[in-house]
Every structure is written in C-alpha cells, then in structure tokens.
Design an enzyme around this catalytic site. Structure first.
Site, PDB file in Angstrom:
ATOM      1  N   ASP A   1       6.814  17.999 -17.574  1.00 32.60           N
ATOM      2  CA  ASP A   1       6.972  17.777 -16.140  1.00 32.60           C
ATOM      3  C   ASP A   1       8.171  18.610 -15.671  1.00 32.60           C
ATOM      4  O   ASP A   1       8.954  19.100 -16.487  1.00 32.60           O
ATOM      5  CB  ASP A   1       7.220  16.276 -15.916  1.00 32.60           C
ATOM      6  CG  ASP A   1       7.452  15.927 -14.465  1.00 32.60           C
ATOM      7  OD1 ASP A   1       6.772  16.509 -13.607  1.00 32.60           O
ATOM      8  OD2 ASP A   1       8.312  15.090 -14.188  1.00 32.60           O
TER       9      ASP A   1
ATOM     10  N   ARG B   1      16.656  28.965  -4.873  1.00 37.55           N
ATOM     11  CA  ARG B   1      15.534  28.817  -3.943  1.00 37.55           C
ATOM     12  C   ARG B   1      15.980  29.393  -2.606  1.00 37.55           C
ATOM     13  O   ARG B   1      16.943  28.912  -2.004  1.00 37.55           O
ATOM     14  CB  ARG B   1      15.168  27.342  -3.807  1.00 37.55           C
ATOM     15  CG  ARG B   1      14.678  26.754  -5.118  1.00 37.55           C
ATOM     16  CD  ARG B   1      14.859  25.255  -5.197  1.00 37.55           C
ATOM     17  NE  ARG B   1      13.858  24.535  -4.437  1.00 37.55           N
ATOM     18  CZ  ARG B   1      13.343  23.369  -4.805  1.00 37.55           C
ATOM     19  NH1 ARG B   1      13.727  22.810  -5.941  1.00 37.55           N
ATOM     20  NH2 ARG B   1      12.456  22.751  -4.069  1.00 37.55           N
TER      21      ARG B   1
ATOM     22  N   ASP C   1       4.897  19.454  -7.609  1.00 39.43           N
ATOM     23  CA  ASP C   1       5.674  20.139  -6.580  1.00 39.43           C
ATOM     24  C   ASP C   1       4.957  21.385  -6.059  1.00 39.43           C
ATOM     25  O   ASP C   1       3.928  21.807  -6.576  1.00 39.43           O
ATOM     26  CB  ASP C   1       7.043  20.533  -7.141  1.00 39.43           C
ATOM     27  CG  ASP C   1       8.121  20.513  -6.073  1.00 39.43           C
ATOM     28  OD1 ASP C   1       7.758  20.602  -4.886  1.00 39.43           O
ATOM     29  OD2 ASP C   1       9.309  20.404  -6.422  1.00 39.43           O
TER      30      ASP C   1
ATOM     31  N   LYS D   1      -3.098  16.337 -15.031  1.00 40.81           N
ATOM     32  CA  LYS D   1      -2.173  16.574 -16.142  1.00 40.81           C
ATOM     33  C   LYS D   1      -2.798  16.124 -17.460  1.00 40.81           C
ATOM     34  O   LYS D   1      -2.750  16.846 -18.465  1.00 40.81           O
ATOM     35  CB  LYS D   1      -0.853  15.814 -15.905  1.00 40.81           C
ATOM     36  CG  LYS D   1       0.005  16.385 -14.781  1.00 40.81           C
ATOM     37  CD  LYS D   1       1.322  15.627 -14.682  1.00 40.81           C
ATOM     38  CE  LYS D   1       2.232  16.221 -13.632  1.00 40.81           C
ATOM     39  NZ  LYS D   1       3.557  15.584 -13.578  1.00 40.81           N
TER      40      LYS D   1
ATOM     41  N   ASP E   1       9.142  12.017 -17.221  1.00 42.21           N
ATOM     42  CA  ASP E   1      10.070  10.913 -16.962  1.00 42.21           C
ATOM     43  C   ASP E   1       9.579   9.957 -15.880  1.00 42.21           C
ATOM     44  O   ASP E   1      10.259   8.979 -15.583  1.00 42.21           O
ATOM     45  CB  ASP E   1      11.436  11.470 -16.548  1.00 42.21           C
ATOM     46  CG  ASP E   1      11.406  12.082 -15.160  1.00 42.21           C
ATOM     47  OD1 ASP E   1      12.351  11.880 -14.396  1.00 42.21           O
ATOM     48  OD2 ASP E   1      10.420  12.773 -14.834  1.00 42.21           O
TER      49      ASP E   1
END
Length: 1035
Positions: free
Chosen positions: A376, A585, A667, A753, A773
């Site tokens: 992740d 970013r 994301d 996933k 997590d």
C-alpha cells in the site's frame, strides 16, 4: 430507521462531532443461525426501497447488522480442524499406520509408540485453533453488542443515505481511512429536500430507493421521493449523498437512513474471508513424503517377491509396509511445528525489530521464499504528512531555509498598492516587470484563496447535550483552529500561507476571509468554483474582493494541464522536472483579472451550459476553457509527502534481493507516480509508462501493444483500465506487467488489490507478500501467501488480520533477509535430517530382513524405537533450529543472497536424493558391519548396531551444523549422556557384560568411523573446491 430483519431495538445515535441516526444492533449469531447459514444457499442481492420512519412497509428481510469472523462453530470445529489436518498426505499416512496397530496380524510394536506422537500433534493443533476461535468470538461479540447511543470518534455501523446536517452549507466531512486507505477527509452532501425541512424528518411520508449492494465504493445510484407533497418531490442520489460503514463523521451533526446492513455493506463486500495458509516448504515436504511412501511400498513388494509370494503373502506385505513405516517418521510433523514456534519466538524477541508480532505461526518459512511484494502507499510507504518545501517564482526560489524571508514581503495591511500596477495598466501592458515583493504577495494570496479548505473551530459550550451554535461561544483563536479538506496537499498549502502571515479564518459556500499580519480581515465573495477532477487535473475559483470590487480568476493544477494555459515562459518545465526528481508534488498557480463585463458574459454562458440536457459536461468544460487562456503564471509550489523512516534504503534492499515490488493504492495517479519516484520504487534512470485510460477491448489492445514496445520500464495504471485489460487480455497483461521492474496501480479498490495478488499467484506460481496498514488492505493481506500488517495511524485492522505485524515499514528488510532466510534454511535442514533419521533405520531393517530369510520381524522393539526418536537424538536434531549459514549483518549487507532462497535449492528432489543415498550407505554399513562383527548371540547385533546408529546420528548433526551455538554442544553431550545412562536399565535388549568390554568399543567405533568419515571428507573437499556463495562471503 434500519431496514434490517433484526427486531432488536432502534437506538437514537448522536456522534462527534455529533452524529444522528437510527441503527439496529444485533446479538452475536447463535448456533442455529450458523447451521442455517451453512444449509441455505447464497442469497441474491436485490435493490430495495426503505421508508423513513415506517419499517413495517418493508416486505423484504435483510441481514442483521452483525459481523462474524469465526472460521468454525460448535458443530463444525472438530470436523473442520481434523479435515484441515488430514487433508495432507503426511498426517493421513500417520493416522492409517496408527490404526493398523489395532489389527493383531499387523501389530509390530506398542500402541503408544504410534498413537502418542499423533495425539500430541492433534491436541496442540486443536488447542491452538480453539484459542484463536475464542478470541475471534469475543472480538465479534464485543462489536455486535455495542450500543450506538453516542459516537465519539467511532465508526459508522451501517451504510446510510445522508439526510440532514447541522452545518450551514449542507455538507460534512468524513474520514474513509478504513475503507479506501486514504486519510484525506471527503466532503459529503445532505439530500437537498430533507436538509431544508424544519420539521421532524420522520413525520413526512418519504422513501429511498437504493440499487442492489455492490462492490464499488466510489459509485452509487438511487432516488429520494417525498409523497406527501403536491407535486411529489423526486431527487436523484449519488455517491456524495452516502455515508458508508466503517467511515467516521469528522464534523457536524448528521441524520441518515440505513440502506445496507451486515454483509451487504460496502466494507464487508470488499473484505475477503481468511483462508488457511499453507507454506511452500510444507507442500514440498508433502510431495517428498509421497515419494517416500512409494519407495516404502516398492520395498515391501520386493521383500514379499523375494519370499516367493508364499503363505499369507498379502498379510506379510502389509506387515512389511508397517515395518518400513519409519521411512516417514511421525516426529517430522512434531519437529517442524516446534521449529515454527521457535522461529516465531525468535522474531518477536529480536530487539532490532521491536513490536513485531507473529500471528500465524505456521508459515515463517514463507518469509524466505518471496518473489513479489505488493505494498500500500498511504501510511505504509508514506506518513501522509505534507510539508511545504519550495516556492519558485521564475527568477527567485525559496526553500525551507529561506521561507522566513517571504514574511518580510507580505504587507501588514494586505494592500499591494504602490508595488502593483493598476488593472488597467496590466491589461494594456502585461509585460511590465513587477517587484519581487509584489510577486511574492500575489503568489501567497493566490495560494490562500484557490482551494477547497474550510477552517474549523472547536465548540466549547454544550447545552443539554447539544452543541451551542452561537458565535460568541466559539474560540476563534489561532490555537483552536484546524483545517479540513479532501486533500492533505491543500491543507498544507493553507497552513503555509498562515505561517507566512496570510491566514484563512473563515469560509462558507459563498465567501471566505483572510487575516493579514496586522489583524485586518480581507473578505472575498466566491462567485464560482471549478473542482479538481482526474480528467482536468486542475481546480479554479473566481472571487470578488469586497474592498476593491476586483474580480480575479485563480487556478492551480498539474504542470501537464497548466503548461498550455499560462503565458509563455522559459522556466516552468525545467523547474517542474527538478522538483519531481526531488520527489516533490508540484502545483502550478496562475491568475487572470476579469472585468465586470467579462464575468457577466462568462456567467450567462456558464449557467446556460449547466442547464443543457445533451452533452452537459462537454459544454460546461468548453465555457470554462474560454477563460483558461493566457493566464498570468504566479508561482510553482513543491510539497513533500514525507516518507516513512528508511523507506528508500529498504526498497533498494528488497530490489537487490530480487523481489519485485508493486504499489497498489487508492490514491490519484499523479500522487502515486510522485511517491514511486520519491521513494525510489522507480529508479532515476528508469522510464515510466503511464497506461492511458481505456474503456473498450480495442483501446486496451492498442495500449497493450504500445506498452509491449517499451523495455525496462515501470508501469503506472489505474484501477478502471486494469479492470478492462483483465477482462479481455488477462494473460497478456500479467505477462507484460511481470517483466516490469516496478508496477504502480492507482485508484484500486480493496477487491482489486486482492484480485491482483490472486492473479500473480495463478500466473507466476511464485510466492507473494502483501503489506498494508488500513482496513482496505485486509483483503490483499489475506489473499497473499504471506500477509504483513503495519500498526499505523489507520488503526490495527490490517495488523490484526495479517500473518505478521510490524511497527515500521523498514523492519520488513530484516524480517525477510534474516528471519526469512533462517526459517527456511533451518526447516529445510531439519525436515531432511528427520527423514534421514527414519530412512537409515528402515535401511537397516531391510538389510536385517533380507539376511534372515525376509522375515517381517522388527529389528528394534519397544523402548529402543521410542528412545531413538526422542531422548537419544531429538535434542541434537532439533538444535538445528539455532543453525545459521550467514550472520544477520552479512545477510543485510548482501541481499543478493536472498535470490538463491527463491529457487528452493535447500529442499529439492536433488538434495533429497543425496540424503537418501547417505541413508542407504550408512544404514547398510551399520547393519552389515554389526552382522559381520557379531560373535555368537543375536543380542550383540542389536547392541553394536544400535549404539553405532545413535553415535552416527550425533556425528551427522555435527556435520550438518554450519555455525555452532552453545546449546547445540549441550544437546549433543546431553543426548550421549542419556544413552549411556540408560544402558544400565536396558537389560531386556543389551548384554551389560558385553557392552563394557573392549571388543564392543572397537567394533562400534570402527563401524561408526566407516559410516561417517567418508562424508566428512566429501564435505571438506566440496567446501574447498566448490564452496557455496555464502561461505565465500563469510571467509
């Protein structure tokens, strides 16, 4: 009200920052429920109509709002555990052999020698499973009996439609960390009809129509209908009107109606059930035991054939099979299970990886066999904490060490007069050079205005359990203010403008206020907002400053989207590249001043486009794009998403170990790509192929062909495109993706996933590891061969569902390189040595039977066999779990050593064949030597051969050990001492007067020497002329 089948009481719920709804709770599932669940077929999911305040109108029955994580119930526990044990050939073989001892003609030895070890294994397994089941039951019972009277940062217990909120703007923020893994707050909007109602919601006649439950957490279709008005009110419902279970309401008071409960909620539908994981080493040993069983049967047939198939030959055949059953020793299962427990204990006691917990003790060897690591992003590789790092204005750049200079350029009254030309001058002469102070102020002001961030102030006055809304009771100080938004980037940008002197103090749907360093409030009227989308990659806002009446269009977005919008410049592309290489970013910020006439013209065209029925989206975009021309470039910002500690060296370590790393995240594509670069998941000299969005078979075919032409290139693909590719070109896509050095899948749902993990297992036959997590990672963790959970900010859900739990991502390096290596190497050596111990005694039995006219008579009986398998050899053999071929520091310094483990060379048919040859050689020497050297009585053969056998086993353990531990030395001498001491009590088997003589000693010594010396010489020559890779490093 809940549309649940449960008749249990409805409870009024108030949550923080206060949450109103009505939800049904259910008691833990009874045994009858469990039995019914097993018997009935899977219920078809259907759309439903839920009436507000009138559950009696609901005809359908829906699942109880309870969770169940137990594997078994009171009826299925014993059969279930026994099935899991005896579905493996090894255990089934032991059971059949033990049962054969109840048949008088097949009885060879004492019953306890067969049933005691088998009973021990089954008892340990059942106790372990029972403890786990009780813990799961207690956790489920605690959750299912929870009464939701007031929620204080608790999770929403069922899927709901959002009806009303106390917030003036009709929206509230929720946290979805356990659903999609992202800690950004998401904005949800109440149904317009019910938000405007002054009366009690349940006094109206209305219902919600909801589509059937489905997996997709990002979409929803439904309708809200109110019947008691003329005409009836119909309002469409979308994803922004939903509150999914497992999310947390972060602001305001909310009233909702439950539409999905229990196993029909999005979070449960996206959760896969835990499977019983079996290690690759166990499967390999299972195959080897089948080969040994075949050899055992063949050997028995040969013996009967050499007898000439005379007499009751079938009974003799069965006796020989039982006689040679030591070829597959029952102690194999006991030793391996105890070894696994020892490895787990060592992992948890390792001071270099504190807080590590082994939750599945049956697969520690898997840590040494991994080829794919699926990780992740948020909370695993990153901390999800943004830090403003860079502001670039074209001619001047500010970093973290020079940010304080910016404060000097922010005017205390917020005015830019004297440094900024008038709007008229700007329009006629756009090339006029501005002062640095003016440019900095305009850039900071643009960043402070162009966003969707809302400042929140904690309320302190509570009256009758309700939050007082009067402004006088709220603390508007800087210390009491927090910001909430759907993106952590935006929050950090607004925090940064606050740190340099321009503070966002208030915001609603139509206005926002900024505070200058001197305390002056600047008010702006929000005219239009253009939200960020993954297609446009930019967001914009049009504001009117109340003080001056100036209208300004601000826009910020990704450089790829903004490059063609801003005026010509010669620095943007280069600086974006520089910041991207630093892992920042980037956002490009621009503005355009509008006259009143320009804005009025735009507004009329924009409103007209929004009312059109056909191609509304395209027409609206076209109108907005008419404004996005020749915008003034203000600045370029760089924000860093801080990585977890030592992520870069850990990923490099794993890559050097030959492990392929895939990042699966919910994301955005741009964020995922940025983190892949900053974490060095993608190395600097590697190209990145961004898989274009595809929606049809033809598009997928073209894009796969384009990707096929790339070499040594990392792949970035979205969840939607992945789904299309897997639908039409599953094999081709997986084959191409597996050749990539790294793969990034963004916008992945929890189910996707898990699907990717399963695909890799099916198409590559390699071992996979998943690490995450959040609650959205549970399906992936449970689907992988080895699941690792990190205890993080998103809670313990992933940690509790995982096989191994760690506290930091960097600990995975030591867990795999050191403990994975040791567990696999030790279990491989232990398993083969235990089989060698069985094969050597079976060889001796075969030689003995052939010499004595192929009689099916046991060579060693009773206590000798029990002692041989336990106190005489068990401790030295089990001490192999302390052996190591490479020191931990060396394994971490040279991760390339890990590549050898994935090839499975420590336990293969080749190594197994070598141990078979050693066993046949040593068994033959020991038995023939004893037969040649014995004098008159048969008892001397037993004494000489058994003593030589015990000594040979102790010497073979010493030969196998690569690194001595003091406990190994103790085990060797303790076992030898036990054997010598027990000779005094073995009158039934040994002649004490003979074993104390010199002839006995020299005969035993010579036989032992002949059986072991050649092997020591071969090992020395092999290490000298063909040493393994690890021994070269050690030397």
């Amino acid at each position: 009200r809940s549309s649940s089948a449960s008749p249990s009481e409805n409870i009024h719920v108030v949550g923080v920052m206060c949450l109103h709804w009505i939800v049904s709770t259910s008691s833990p599932l009874s045994c009858c429920d469990c039995l019914a669940h097993i018997c009935r077929r899977k219920k078809e999911l259907k759309a439903r109509t839920v009436w507000l305040g009138s559950p009696e109108k609901c005809e359908e029955k829906y699942p109880k709002n309870g969770i169940k994580n137990q594997k078994y119930n009171i009826f299925t526990f014993v059969p279930g555990v026994l099935y899991q044990q005896f579905k493996f050939f090894l255990n089934l073989y032991f059971l059949v052999v033990a049962c054969s001892q109840f048949v008088p003609s097949l009885k060879i030895g004492y019953l306890y020698t067969y049933w005691a070890p088998l009973g021990f294994v089954l008892t340990v397994t059942m106790v372990r499973e029972a403890v786990d089941e009780v813990r799961r039951y207690q956790r489920d019972k605690e959750m299912n009996s929870q009464l939701y009277s007031k929620l204080t940062n608790q999770r929403i217990p069922a899927d709901m439609i959002f009806l009303r909120t106390s917030e003036k703007n009709g929206g509230c923020f929720i946290r979805t960390d356990q659903l999609d893994g992202e800690t950004d707050w998401k904005l949800k909007v109440a149904v317009g009809c019910t938000q405007r109602l002054p009366a009690d919601l349940f006094s109206i006649s209305a219902y919600v129509y909801a589509q059937k439950p489905q997996l997709d957490i990002h979409s929803f279709e439904g309708n809200f209908t109110r019947e008691d008005t003329d005409p009836q009110i119909h309002e469409s419902l979308s994803i922004e009107n939903t509150l999914w279970a497992s999310t947390v309401v972060a602001s305001g008071t909310v009233i909702g109606v439950v539409i999905y409960t229990g196993k029909e909620t999005r979070s449960v539908l996206n959760t896969s059930y835990a499977k019983n994981k079996v290690g690759l080493l166990d499967l390999e040993l299972n195959r080897l035991t089948k080969a040994l069983f075949l050899a055992q049967v063949v050997l028995s047939i040969v013996m009967v054939a050499l007898q000439g198939f005379v007499g009751p030959w079938l009974s003799n055949l069965c006796r020989f099979v039982v006689l040679f059953s030591y070829i597959i020793p029952i102690s194999l299962r006991v030793n391996l299970d105890m070894g696994k427990s020892a490895y787990g204990w060592m992992i948890m006691k390792d001071e270099n990886i504190p807080g590590t917990v082994v939750r599945t003790s049956t697969i520690p060897e898997e840590l040494g066999r991994l080829v794919y690591l699926l990780t992740d992003k948020t909370g695993t590789l990153t901390q999800n904490e943004m830090v403003f790092k860079r502001l670039h204005l074209g001619t001047v750049s500010y970093g973290t060490d020079t940010m304080d200079e910016i404060q000097n350029h922010i005017p205390s009254n917020g005015s830019t007069s004297g440094s900024t030309p008038s709007r008229k001058t700007q329009t006629s002469c756009p090339k006029v050079r501005k002062s640095v102070s003016s440019r900095i102020h305009e850039a900071v002001k643009a960043i402070a205005l162009c966003h969707n961030v809302t400042p929140v102030y904690e309320s302190h006055a509570i009256v009758n359990g309700e939050t007082e809304s009067a402004e006088a009771d709220q603390d508007y100080s800087d210390d009491n203010r927090t910001y909430q938004a759907s993106s952590p980037d935006e929050v950090e940008l607004v925090r940064w403008t606050e740190s340099v002197g321009l503070t966002l103090v208030n915001r609603d749907l139509n206005s926002l206020q900024l505070k200058t360093p001197s305390g002056q409030i600047l008010s702006f009227h929000i005219l239009q907002i253009f939200p960020f989308t993954s297609e446009s990659k930019r967001m914009g806002i049009i504001v009117r400053e109340e003080l001056t009446g100036d209208i300004t269009f601000y826009m910020k977005g990704a450089d790829v989207a903004m490059a063609s919008i801003v005026q010509y410049n010669d620095w943007l592309e280069e600086e974006c590249g520089n910041m991207a290489r630093e892992g920042l970013r980037t956002l490009v910020v621009a503005k355009k001043s509008l006259s009143e006439e320009q804005y009025q013209d735009f507004e009329s065209r924009y409103n007209q486009a929004k009312l059109s029925i056909h191609d509304r989206g395209l027409k609206v975009a076209a109108v907005v794009e008419s404004l996005e021309r020749e915008m003034e470039l203000l600045c370029l910002t760089g924000v860093e998403d801080q990585l977890q500690a030592d992520v870069r060296p850990t990923l490099e370590l794993l890559r050097n170990a030959g492990i392929k790393i895939w990042m699966l995240t919910g994301d955005k594509l741009e964020t995922a790509t940025c983190i892949a670069k900053s974490s060095h998941l993608v190395s600097r000299n590697q190209d990145i192929h961004v898989f274009k969005p595809v929606s049809s078979r033809g598009e997928a075919h073209l894009e796969l062909n384009a990707f096929r032409r790339k070499h040594d290139c990392a792949l970035v693909i979205s969840g939607d495109s992945l789904e299309v590719c897997l639908r039409y070109y599953e094999h081709e896509f997986v084959e191409l993706a597996c050749q990539c050095p790294a793969v990034v899948c963004c916008r992945c749902s929890p189910t996707q996933k898990a699907q990717i993990v399963t695909l890799l297992q099916q198409h590559t036959a390699n071992r996979t590891c998943a690490i995450g997590d959040g609650g959205n990672d549970v399906s992936m963790i449970q689907a992988a061969d080895c699941g690792i959970g990190i205890e993080g900010k998103e809670g313990k859900q992933a940690s509790l569902a995982a096989d191994f739990s760690i506290t930091q991502f960097k600990h995975i390096g030591r867990l795999l390189m050191v403990h994975g290596r040791n567990s696999y190497k030790r279990s491989a050596a232990l398993g083969q040595f235990v089989m060698h111990r069985g094969m050597i005694i079976s060889t001796m039995q075969a030689v003995f039977s052939s010499v004595f006219y192929f009689a099916s008579v046991p060579l060693y009986q009773g206590f000798l066999m029990v002692g041989y398998a336990t106190m005489y050899t068990m401790f030295p053999v089990f001490s192999l779990v302390l052996d190591q071929d490479v020191k931990p520091d060396m394994a971490l310094l040279y991760p390339e050593l890990y590549k050898d483990l994935t090839k499975g060379r420590s336990l293969s048919f080749k190594t197994f064949l070598i141990w078979v040859l050693i066993s046949v050689y040593q068994g033959g020497i020991l038995m023939y030597g004893a037969l040649v050297l014995f004098e008159s009585e048969f008892v001397h053969v037993v004494a000489i051969s058994f003593t030589a056998l015990v000594l040979t086993e102790l010497l073979m353990v010493a030969l196998t050990i690569r690194t001595w531990h003091w406990l190994m030395v103790v085990a060797e001498f303790f076992s030898l001492g036990c054997y010598l001491a027990s000779l005094a009590f073995l009158n039934e088997y040994f002649d004490l007067s003979f074993i104390t003589t010199w002839p006995f000693l020299w005969k035993v010594s010579s036989i032992t020497l002949v059986s072991c010396l050649p092997l020591y010489i071969i090992k020395y020559l092999k290490r000298k002329f063909s040493p393994p890779s690890y021994s070269k490093l050690s030397s």
